[in-house]
Design a protein around this motif. Structure first.
Motif, PDB file in Angstrom:
ATOM      1  N   THR A   1      34.701  20.224  52.046  1.00 22.75           N
ATOM      2  CA  THR A   1      35.829  20.968  52.609  1.00 22.75           C
ATOM      3  C   THR A   1      36.866  21.319  51.546  1.00 22.75           C
ATOM      4  O   THR A   1      37.292  22.477  51.428  1.00 22.75           O
ATOM      5  CB  THR A   1      36.506  20.163  53.732  1.00 22.75           C
ATOM      6  OG1 THR A   1      35.556  19.903  54.756  1.00 22.75           O
ATOM      7  CG2 THR A   1      37.682  20.924  54.314  1.00 22.75           C
ATOM      8  N   VAL A   2      37.281  20.311  50.764  1.00 23.75           N
ATOM      9  CA  VAL A   2      38.315  20.548  49.752  1.00 23.75           C
ATOM     10  C   VAL A   2      37.796  21.463  48.649  1.00 23.75           C
ATOM     11  O   VAL A   2      38.491  22.395  48.225  1.00 23.75           O
ATOM     12  CB  VAL A   2      38.805  19.208  49.166  1.00 23.75           C
ATOM     13  CG1 VAL A   2      39.770  19.455  48.001  1.00 23.75           C
ATOM     14  CG2 VAL A   2      39.485  18.370  50.247  1.00 23.75           C
ATOM     15  N   ALA A   3      36.571  21.227  48.187  1.00 27.48           N
ATOM     16  CA  ALA A   3      36.003  22.068  47.134  1.00 27.48           C
ATOM     17  C   ALA A   3      35.912  23.517  47.573  1.00 27.48           C
ATOM     18  O   ALA A   3      36.228  24.438  46.805  1.00 27.48           O
ATOM     19  CB  ALA A   3      34.622  21.548  46.735  1.00 27.48           C
ATOM     20  N   THR A   4      35.510  23.732  48.807  1.00 27.92           N
ATOM     21  CA  THR A   4      35.394  25.095  49.323  1.00 27.92           C
ATOM     22  C   THR A   4      36.756  25.774  49.392  1.00 27.92           C
ATOM     23  O   THR A   4      36.926  26.932  48.975  1.00 27.92           O
ATOM     24  CB  THR A   4      34.754  25.090  50.720  1.00 27.92           C
ATOM     25  OG1 THR A   4      33.446  24.511  50.632  1.00 27.92           O
ATOM     26  CG2 THR A   4      34.637  26.500  51.278  1.00 27.92           C
ATOM     27  N   ARG A   5      37.750  25.056  49.907  1.00 33.39           N
ATOM     28  CA  ARG A   5      39.088  25.641  50.024  1.00 33.39           C
ATOM     29  C   ARG A   5      39.672  25.984  48.654  1.00 33.39           C
ATOM     30  O   ARG A   5      40.254  27.060  48.452  1.00 33.39           O
ATOM     31  CB  ARG A   5      40.004  24.680  50.766  1.00 33.39           C
ATOM     32  CG  ARG A   5      39.703  24.539  52.251  1.00 33.39           C
ATOM     33  CD  ARG A   5      40.652  23.564  52.908  1.00 33.39           C
ATOM     34  NE  ARG A   5      42.035  24.063  52.857  1.00 33.39           N
ATOM     35  CZ  ARG A   5      43.091  23.311  53.175  1.00 33.39           C
ATOM     36  NH1 ARG A   5      42.937  22.037  53.523  1.00 33.39           N
ATOM     37  NH2 ARG A   5      44.312  23.826  53.118  1.00 33.39           N
ATOM     38  N   LEU A   6      39.520  25.064  47.695  1.00 32.80           N
ATOM     39  CA  LEU A   6      40.074  25.296  46.361  1.00 32.80           C
ATOM     40  C   LEU A   6      39.351  26.425  45.640  1.00 32.80           C
ATOM     41  O   LEU A   6      39.980  27.266  44.986  1.00 32.80           O
ATOM     42  CB  LEU A   6      40.008  24.011  45.531  1.00 32.80           C
ATOM     43  CG  LEU A   6      40.958  22.893  45.945  1.00 32.80           C
ATOM     44  CD1 LEU A   6      40.714  21.647  45.094  1.00 32.80           C
ATOM     45  CD2 LEU A   6      42.413  23.329  45.834  1.00 32.80           C
ATOM     46  N   MET A   7      38.011  26.457  45.761  1.00 33.93           N
ATOM     47  CA  MET A   7      37.252  27.519  45.117  1.00 33.93           C
ATOM     48  C   MET A   7      37.596  28.879  45.713  1.00 33.93           C
ATOM     49  O   MET A   7      37.790  29.864  44.989  1.00 33.93           O
ATOM     50  CB  MET A   7      35.747  27.257  45.244  1.00 33.93           C
ATOM     51  CG  MET A   7      34.868  28.380  44.691  1.00 33.93           C
ATOM     52  SD  MET A   7      35.089  28.675  42.915  1.00 33.93           S
ATOM     53  CE  MET A   7      33.979  27.445  42.233  1.00 33.93           C
ATOM     54  N   ASN A   8      37.719  28.943  47.028  1.00 29.73           N
ATOM     55  CA  ASN A   8      38.071  30.214  47.673  1.00 29.73           C
ATOM     56  C   ASN A   8      39.474  30.672  47.280  1.00 29.73           C
ATOM     57  O   ASN A   8      39.710  31.859  47.044  1.00 29.73           O
ATOM     58  CB  ASN A   8      37.968  30.078  49.186  1.00 29.73           C
ATOM     59  CG  ASN A   8      36.529  29.990  49.662  1.00 29.73           C
ATOM     60  OD1 ASN A   8      35.601  30.377  48.943  1.00 29.73           O
ATOM     61  ND2 ASN A   8      36.316  29.488  50.866  1.00 29.73           N
ATOM     62  N   ALA A   9      40.420  29.717  47.222  1.00 32.86           N
ATOM     63  CA  ALA A   9      41.779  30.060  46.824  1.00 32.86           C
ATOM     64  C   ALA A   9      41.814  30.529  45.370  1.00 32.86           C
ATOM     65  O   ALA A   9      42.513  31.493  45.020  1.00 32.86           O
ATOM     66  CB  ALA A   9      42.705  28.859  47.010  1.00 32.86           C
ATOM     67  N   ASN A  10      41.050  29.854  44.532  1.00 33.22           N
ATOM     68  CA  ASN A  10      40.985  30.226  43.119  1.00 33.22           C
ATOM     69  C   ASN A  10      40.391  31.626  42.960  1.00 33.22           C
ATOM     70  O   ASN A  10      40.876  32.445  42.169  1.00 33.22           O
ATOM     71  CB  ASN A  10      40.149  29.207  42.356  1.00 33.22           C
ATOM     72  CG  ASN A  10      40.236  29.397  40.855  1.00 33.22           C
ATOM     73  OD1 ASN A  10      41.279  29.208  40.257  1.00 33.22           O
ATOM     74  ND2 ASN A  10      39.123  29.775  40.249  1.00 33.22           N
ATOM     75  N   THR A  11      39.345  31.900  43.741  1.00 32.18           N
ATOM     76  CA  THR A  11      38.716  33.225  43.698  1.00 32.18           C
ATOM     77  C   THR A  11      39.694  34.300  44.139  1.00 32.18           C
ATOM     78  O   THR A  11      39.788  35.377  43.523  1.00 32.18           O
ATOM     79  CB  THR A  11      37.473  33.248  44.606  1.00 32.18           C
ATOM     80  OG1 THR A  11      36.522  32.292  44.130  1.00 32.18           O
ATOM     81  CG2 THR A  11      36.832  34.628  44.611  1.00 32.18           C
ATOM     82  N   GLU A  12      40.441  34.007  45.198  1.00 32.91           N
ATOM     83  CA  GLU A  12      41.407  34.983  45.704  1.00 32.91           C
ATOM     84  C   GLU A  12      42.503  35.264  44.679  1.00 32.91           C
ATOM     85  O   GLU A  12      42.914  36.409  44.479  1.00 32.91           O
ATOM     86  CB  GLU A  12      42.022  34.474  47.005  1.00 32.91           C
ATOM     87  CG  GLU A  12      42.863  35.507  47.732  1.00 32.91           C
ATOM     88  CD  GLU A  12      43.257  35.073  49.130  1.00 32.91           C
ATOM     89  OE1 GLU A  12      43.557  35.941  49.959  1.00 32.91           O
ATOM     90  OE2 GLU A  12      43.272  33.849  49.382  1.00 32.91           O
ATOM     91  N   LEU A  13      42.962  34.203  44.006  1.00 31.12           N
ATOM     92  CA  LEU A  13      44.007  34.368  43.001  1.00 31.12           C
ATOM     93  C   LEU A  13      43.521  35.152  41.798  1.00 31.12           C
ATOM     94  O   LEU A  13      44.165  36.108  41.353  1.00 31.12           O
ATOM     95  CB  LEU A  13      44.527  33.001  42.549  1.00 31.12           C
ATOM     96  CG  LEU A  13      45.527  32.297  43.453  1.00 31.12           C
ATOM     97  CD1 LEU A  13      45.713  30.854  43.004  1.00 31.12           C
ATOM     98  CD2 LEU A  13      46.861  33.026  43.429  1.00 31.12           C
TER      99      LEU A  13
END
Length: 203
Positions: A172-184
């Motif tokens: 869950t955390v890895a997915t959220r952080l990776m998605n946020a990083n991708t968006e940024l």
């Protein structure tokens, strides 16, 4: 039969593990040698001083980290999050090692920051060659921001995991952080200010 290079690599890996566990002040060449079952003289033979050992540990650990992280980022999008999560999970010792380097401050932290900055420049070049990065106006400043962001996450890892409600390597955390990083980094999160607003702000 172990080769000289294999022995050296094993001693370096053990040193990184002990630095990650106990920090630098509490980890001496003698304590590393004791756990390895070798004489302190063998460590001196391979690495010289403790400072030289730390410098090589930073260089080697960061180099392997960047290679693995780059491979995960460049992977097929459908597998990117899972590969990155598994990479983080397998390299928890490296994360803790980097954290201890930053907490130690001084020359150790300076070495890590400088090495991270060099690796960020290389990473940008690789992404550019792979057609995965836009043209940037200031490569040096962009690499600097990437390094500061990555090292900041390491230094504040406990707080990040507390805020996210789980370990960084959890799905869950890895997915959220990776998605946020991708968006940024890939899409950006800000929209340009209206032309009139920009003129007003520049007065």
């Amino acid at each position: 039969m172990r080769t000289i290079q294999t022995t050296r690599e094993q001693l370096l890996a053990l040193s990184v593990e002990m630095f990650a566990e106990n920090g630098f002040a509490q980890t001496s060449l003698r304590s590393i040698a004791k756990r390895a079952g070798v004489s302190p003289g063998l460590l001196v033979h391979h690495f010289g001083s403790k400072d030289d050992l730390v410098a090589e540990a930073i260089s080697e650990t960061l180099g392997r980290w960047v290679v693995g992280e780059t491979a995960a980022v460049l992977d097929d999008e459908s597998a990117r999050v899972e590969n990155w999560r598994m990479f983080i999970d397998r390299n928890s010792t490296s994360l803790n090692f980097f954290r201890q380097v930053l907490l130690a401050g001084g020359t150790y932290a300076e070495r890590l920051f400088d090495a991270s900055l060099r690796e960020s420049r290389t990473f940008l070049d690789q992404m550019k060659a792979a057609g995965r990065v836009k043209e940037v106006h200031d490569t040096e400043a962009t690499a600097l921001m990437m390094s500061a962001s990555g090292l900041g996450l390491v230094l504040l890892l406990d707080h990040v995991e507390r805020a996210m409600g789980g370990q960084i390597a959890s799905e869950t955390v890895a997915t959220r952080l990776m998605n946020a990083n991708t968006e940024l980094w890939e899409n950006g999160i800000f929209t340009p200010a209206p032309p009139g607003k920009r003129r007003e702000d520049n007065r």
